[in-house]
Design an enzyme around this catalytic site. Structure first.
Site, PDB file in Angstrom:
ATOM      1  N   SER A 135       0.840  -1.202   0.000  1.00  0.00           N
ATOM      2  CA  SER A 135       0.000   0.000   0.000  1.00  0.00           C
ATOM      3  C   SER A 135       0.871   1.247   0.000  1.00  0.00           C
ATOM      4  O   SER A 135       1.980   1.243   0.561  1.00  0.00           O
ATOM      5  CB  SER A 135      -0.838  -0.035   1.281  1.00  0.00           C
ATOM      6  OG  SER A 135      -1.451   1.210   1.519  1.00  0.00           O
ATOM      7  N   TYR A 161      -1.884  -1.143  10.953  1.00  0.00           N
ATOM      8  CA  TYR A 161      -2.134  -1.748   9.633  1.00  0.00           C
ATOM      9  C   TYR A 161      -0.973  -1.433   8.680  1.00  0.00           C
ATOM     10  O   TYR A 161      -0.403  -2.309   8.036  1.00  0.00           O
ATOM     11  CB  TYR A 161      -3.461  -1.236   9.040  1.00  0.00           C
ATOM     12  CG  TYR A 161      -3.552  -1.472   7.552  1.00  0.00           C
ATOM     13  CD1 TYR A 161      -3.753  -2.753   7.057  1.00  0.00           C
ATOM     14  CD2 TYR A 161      -3.370  -0.422   6.635  1.00  0.00           C
ATOM     15  CE1 TYR A 161      -3.790  -2.995   5.688  1.00  0.00           C
ATOM     16  CE2 TYR A 161      -3.407  -0.651   5.271  1.00  0.00           C
ATOM     17  CZ  TYR A 161      -3.623  -1.937   4.799  1.00  0.00           C
ATOM     18  OH  TYR A 161      -3.639  -2.163   3.448  1.00  0.00           O
ATOM     19  N   LYS A 165       2.161  -3.802   6.627  1.00  0.00           N
ATOM     20  CA  LYS A 165       2.562  -3.809   5.208  1.00  0.00           C
ATOM     21  C   LYS A 165       4.073  -3.563   5.091  1.00  0.00           C
ATOM     22  O   LYS A 165       4.776  -4.229   4.333  1.00  0.00           O
ATOM     23  CB  LYS A 165       1.800  -2.728   4.424  1.00  0.00           C
ATOM     24  CG  LYS A 165       0.316  -2.996   4.288  1.00  0.00           C
ATOM     25  CD  LYS A 165       0.043  -4.192   3.404  1.00  0.00           C
ATOM     26  CE  LYS A 165      -1.410  -4.583   3.372  1.00  0.00           C
ATOM     27  NZ  LYS A 165      -1.659  -5.924   2.851  1.00  0.00           N
TER      28      LYS A 165
HETATM   29  P1  NAD Z   1     -10.741  -7.252   1.488  1.00  0.00           P
HETATM   30  O1  NAD Z   1     -10.920  -7.192   2.969  1.00  0.00           O
HETATM   31  O2  NAD Z   1     -11.944  -7.091   0.644  1.00  0.00           O
HETATM   32  O3  NAD Z   1      -9.994  -8.618   1.082  1.00  0.00           O
HETATM   33  C1  NAD Z   1      -9.086  -9.253   1.939  1.00  0.00           C
HETATM   34  C2  NAD Z   1      -9.506 -10.712   2.054  1.00  0.00           C
HETATM   35  O4  NAD Z   1      -8.612 -11.410   2.924  1.00  0.00           O
HETATM   36  C3  NAD Z   1     -10.914 -10.878   2.638  1.00  0.00           C
HETATM   37  O5  NAD Z   1     -11.689 -11.665   1.756  1.00  0.00           O
HETATM   38  C4  NAD Z   1     -10.676 -11.589   3.964  1.00  0.00           C
HETATM   39  O6  NAD Z   1     -11.753 -12.449   4.289  1.00  0.00           O
HETATM   40  C5  NAD Z   1      -9.367 -12.317   3.686  1.00  0.00           C
HETATM   41  N1  NAD Z   1      -8.572 -12.656   4.883  1.00  0.00           N
HETATM   42  C6  NAD Z   1      -8.135 -11.819   5.867  1.00  0.00           C
HETATM   43  N2  NAD Z   1      -7.436 -12.505   6.779  1.00  0.00           N
HETATM   44  C7  NAD Z   1      -7.402 -13.801   6.371  1.00  0.00           C
HETATM   45  C8  NAD Z   1      -6.846 -14.996   6.892  1.00  0.00           C
HETATM   46  N3  NAD Z   1      -6.187 -15.007   8.060  1.00  0.00           N
HETATM   47  N4  NAD Z   1      -7.007 -16.144   6.201  1.00  0.00           N
HETATM   48  C9  NAD Z   1      -7.684 -16.164   5.031  1.00  0.00           C
HETATM   49  N5  NAD Z   1      -8.258 -15.071   4.492  1.00  0.00           N
HETATM   50  C10 NAD Z   1      -8.119 -13.899   5.170  1.00  0.00           C
HETATM   51  O7  NAD Z   1      -9.649  -6.160   1.119  1.00  0.00           O
HETATM   52  P2  NAD Z   1      -9.215  -5.597  -0.312  1.00  0.00           P
HETATM   53  O8  NAD Z   1      -9.630  -4.179  -0.369  1.00  0.00           O
HETATM   54  O9  NAD Z   1      -9.606  -6.529  -1.374  1.00  0.00           O
HETATM   55  O10 NAD Z   1      -7.636  -5.619  -0.121  1.00  0.00           O
HETATM   56  C11 NAD Z   1      -6.837  -6.701  -0.562  1.00  0.00           C
HETATM   57  C12 NAD Z   1      -5.409  -6.474  -0.116  1.00  0.00           C
HETATM   58  O11 NAD Z   1      -4.954  -5.235  -0.642  1.00  0.00           O
HETATM   59  C13 NAD Z   1      -5.252  -6.370   1.406  1.00  0.00           C
HETATM   60  O12 NAD Z   1      -4.029  -6.979   1.764  1.00  0.00           O
HETATM   61  C14 NAD Z   1      -5.187  -4.879   1.649  1.00  0.00           C
HETATM   62  O13 NAD Z   1      -4.468  -4.564   2.813  1.00  0.00           O
HETATM   63  C15 NAD Z   1      -4.462  -4.405   0.407  1.00  0.00           C
HETATM   64  N6  NAD Z   1      -4.734  -3.003   0.069  1.00  0.00           N
HETATM   65  C16 NAD Z   1      -6.029  -2.575  -0.039  1.00  0.00           C
HETATM   66  C17 NAD Z   1      -6.288  -1.238  -0.320  1.00  0.00           C
HETATM   67  C18 NAD Z   1      -7.699  -0.727  -0.390  1.00  0.00           C
HETATM   68  O14 NAD Z   1      -7.896   0.483  -0.271  1.00  0.00           O
HETATM   69  N7  NAD Z   1      -8.703  -1.553  -0.613  1.00  0.00           N
HETATM   70  C19 NAD Z   1      -5.215  -0.353  -0.524  1.00  0.00           C
HETATM   71  C20 NAD Z   1      -3.912  -0.833  -0.428  1.00  0.00           C
HETATM   72  C21 NAD Z   1      -3.675  -2.174  -0.122  1.00  0.00           C
HETATM   73  C1  WQD Z   2      -9.339   9.545   1.136  1.00  0.00           C
HETATM   74  C2  WQD Z   2      -9.557  11.033   1.390  1.00  0.00           C
HETATM   75  C3  WQD Z   2      -9.763  11.567   3.727  1.00  0.00           C
HETATM   76  C4  WQD Z   2     -13.519   9.404   4.397  1.00  0.00           C
HETATM   77  C5  WQD Z   2      -6.638   4.621   3.125  1.00  0.00           C
HETATM   78  C6  WQD Z   2      -5.582   3.886   3.899  1.00  0.00           C
HETATM   79  C7  WQD Z   2      -4.526   3.372   2.958  1.00  0.00           C
HETATM   80  C8  WQD Z   2      -5.142   2.549   1.819  1.00  0.00           C
HETATM   81  C9  WQD Z   2      -6.262   3.264   1.149  1.00  0.00           C
HETATM   82  C10 WQD Z   2      -5.111   0.264   2.461  1.00  0.00           C
HETATM   83  C11 WQD Z   2      -8.762  11.569   2.577  1.00  0.00           C
HETATM   84  C12 WQD Z   2     -11.063  11.852   3.001  1.00  0.00           C
HETATM   85  C13 WQD Z   2     -12.379   9.947   3.827  1.00  0.00           C
HETATM   86  C14 WQD Z   2     -14.574  10.266   4.819  1.00  0.00           C
HETATM   87  C15 WQD Z   2     -13.278  12.150   4.047  1.00  0.00           C
HETATM   88  N1  WQD Z   2      -5.730   1.336   2.314  1.00  0.00           N
HETATM   89  N2  WQD Z   2     -12.273  11.294   3.658  1.00  0.00           N
HETATM   90  N3  WQD Z   2     -14.403  11.606   4.616  1.00  0.00           N
HETATM   91  O1  WQD Z   2      -6.800   7.671   3.837  1.00  0.00           O
HETATM   92  O2  WQD Z   2      -5.984   7.961   1.453  1.00  0.00           O
HETATM   93  O3  WQD Z   2      -6.040   5.719   2.460  1.00  0.00           O
HETATM   94  O4  WQD Z   2      -7.193   3.722   2.132  1.00  0.00           O
HETATM   95  O5  WQD Z   2      -3.943   0.068   2.306  1.00  0.00           O
HETATM   96  O6  WQD Z   2      -3.680   2.595   3.747  1.00  0.00           O
HETATM   97  O7  WQD Z   2      -4.998   4.773   4.839  1.00  0.00           O
HETATM   98  O8  WQD Z   2      -8.154   6.795   1.878  1.00  0.00           O
HETATM   99  O9  WQD Z   2     -10.538   6.737   1.312  1.00  0.00           O
HETATM  100  O10 WQD Z   2      -9.863   6.807   3.749  1.00  0.00           O
HETATM  101  O11 WQD Z   2      -9.534   8.817   2.333  1.00  0.00           O
HETATM  102  O12 WQD Z   2     -13.192  13.352   3.899  1.00  0.00           O
HETATM  103  O13 WQD Z   2     -15.630   9.833   5.368  1.00  0.00           O
HETATM  104  O14 WQD Z   2     -10.931  11.217   1.753  1.00  0.00           O
HETATM  105  O15 WQD Z   2      -9.507  12.536   4.694  1.00  0.00           O
HETATM  106  O16 WQD Z   2      -8.380  12.882   2.255  1.00  0.00           O
HETATM  107  P1  WQD Z   2      -6.698   7.153   2.473  1.00  0.00           P
HETATM  108  P2  WQD Z   2      -9.599   7.215   2.336  1.00  0.00           P
END
Ligand code: NAD
Ligand code: WQD
Length: 355
Positions: A135, A161, A165
């Protein structure tokens, strides 16, 4: 068939969209997920999308397993045997930033524990290529934009979190190094996602948050569909064009495709790669830009109130995505309108998610 891919966390938001691309490209997929933040329905919907597209024969196996349970995880590898998986895409993990500060040990145990188990078993069963979901959060409080892969990581990460990562990237780096110049080298691709949004254009799969969404766009779309009264904008006094936070939103279909590029990259390049790529668009949009774009896509007014800054937030964050283009030939193709149109297709036809 190009081979079988092990997809951990494949029932989740990004995983299910990636499975769609993998099946479409002819891969067989084995999903390992304990469904702690997802529903089996997501994969049924992926099958249904494939049928809509005329593909009736897909090889998609779901194994409901908690990856922290080593024995249970080994049953997955036993089922397919040594050499049964060509590579692994590792999505599984807990991802709620706020929750990670309330129950940090759960986050370290789940995200690190599952990864350590996975790496041990992959090595034992001779699957030595992994793509890891990292991330932009690992860049912490970076202030120089755009963010390149060489921007320092680790400093200024404000939550458990994000630290999981950062730590997993370190674990993968150490493990990779230990295998260089051995008979069984590993290939590792770390993908640092910026802000994934949107849905498959059919609206059949999408993001399905438990409880009030923590992220902006799921919240905005729930206001548009009438599930929530108004959005709270977390601060309008940042040093940005309209004072609200600026982020690099990337369509989940583009992001998902980036994983295919990564596994193809690993299959065609040297067998001992360690690569890190940003997956973003390179464009920054503010909270108010996103609200306006979603109003246009949905035809609904989106009520909002200006609130306090959210602790840990930064003003601006967007990617330099050139490396992924140069090395893997991947770049985001979809824009803000596509993201909002497809998010609205999902939200309006599934106002309560998969339930
Ligand atoms: P998500 O929660 O929809 O998917 C993650 C999946 O992992 C879920 O289906 C959950 O049930 C499964 N899981 C968690 N712990 C587990 C375990 N111990 N055993 C088996 N399954 C398990 O999340 P997502 O948005 O699809 O994100 C996928 C990956 O990408 C995650 O690692 C997340 O941290 C990373 N990521 C997401 C975002 C985002 O904004 N969505 C941004 C950056 C990184
Ligand atoms: C985006 C913008 C908020 C909600 C997060 C995690 C990051 C990654 C992606 C997993 C910001 C604003 C948000 C609301 C708002 N996830 N906001 N009102 O913070 O960039 O990243 O998700 O890896 O690790 O930190 O994303 O969607 O939460 O926020 O004003 O109710 O929207 O302040 O400027 P962020 P976000």
């Amino acid at each position: 068939m190009p081979g079988r891919v092990l997809v951990t966390g494949g029932a989740g938001f990004i995983g299910s969209h990636t499975i769609y691309h993998l099946l479409k490209a002819g891969y067989s997929c084995t999903v390992v997920d304990n469904l702690c933040n997802s529903s089996l329905k997501s994969l049924d919907r992926v099958r249904s999308i494939m049928e809509d597209e005329g593909v009736t024969e897909v090889d998609l196996d779901l194994m409901e397993v908690d990856m922290c349970d080593t024995k249970a995880l080994e049953t997955v590898f036993e089922k397919y045997g040594v050499g049964g998986f060509t590579c692994c895409i590792h999505f599984a993990g807990l991802k709620a930033v706020g929750e990670s500060m309330k129950v940090p040990l759960l986050y370290y145990q789940n995200n690190l524990g599952s990864t350590l188990n996975l790496l041990e078993l992959m090595d034992k069963y001779d699957c030595r290529r992994i793509v890891f979901s990292s991330s932009a959060t690992v860049y912490g409080a970076a202030t120089t934009m755009p963010i390149t892969e060489d921007t320092p990581t680790g400093a200024g990460i404000t939550n458990a979190y994000g630290r999981t990562k950062y730590m997993i990237e370190g674990i993968l780096g150490d493990f990779h190094k230990s295998k260089v110049d051995t008979e069984k080298p590993w290939s590792v691709v770390i993908l640092r996602y910026f802000n994934p949004v949107g849905a498959h254009p059919s609206g059949k799969i999408g993001e399905n948050p438990n409880g009030p969404p923590n992220n902006l766009m799921p919240y905005v779309s729930q206001v548009a569909v009438g599930r929530r009264e108004f959005l709270t904008v977390f601060g309008n006094d940042y040093d940005t064009p309209d004072g609200t936070g600026v982020r690099d939103y990337i369509h989940v279909m583009d992001l998902a495709e980036g994983h295919l590029s990564a596994i193809e990259h690993m299959a065609t390049k040297a067998t001992d790669q360690y690569k890190v790529f940003n997956l973003g668009t390179g464009n920054g949009y503010s909270v108010l830009d996103m609200v306006k774009a979603m109003e246009k896509a949905s035809g609904k007014e989106i009520a909002y109130k200006i609130g306090e800054r959210r602790p840990g937030d930064i003003a601006t964050c967007y990617a330099d995505a050139k490396a992924a283009k140069e090395d893997m030939g991947w770049e985001a193709k979809l824009g803000l309108e596509d993201m909002c149109r497809d998010l609205w297709a999902w939200q309006s036809s599934n106002p309560n998610g998969f339930e």
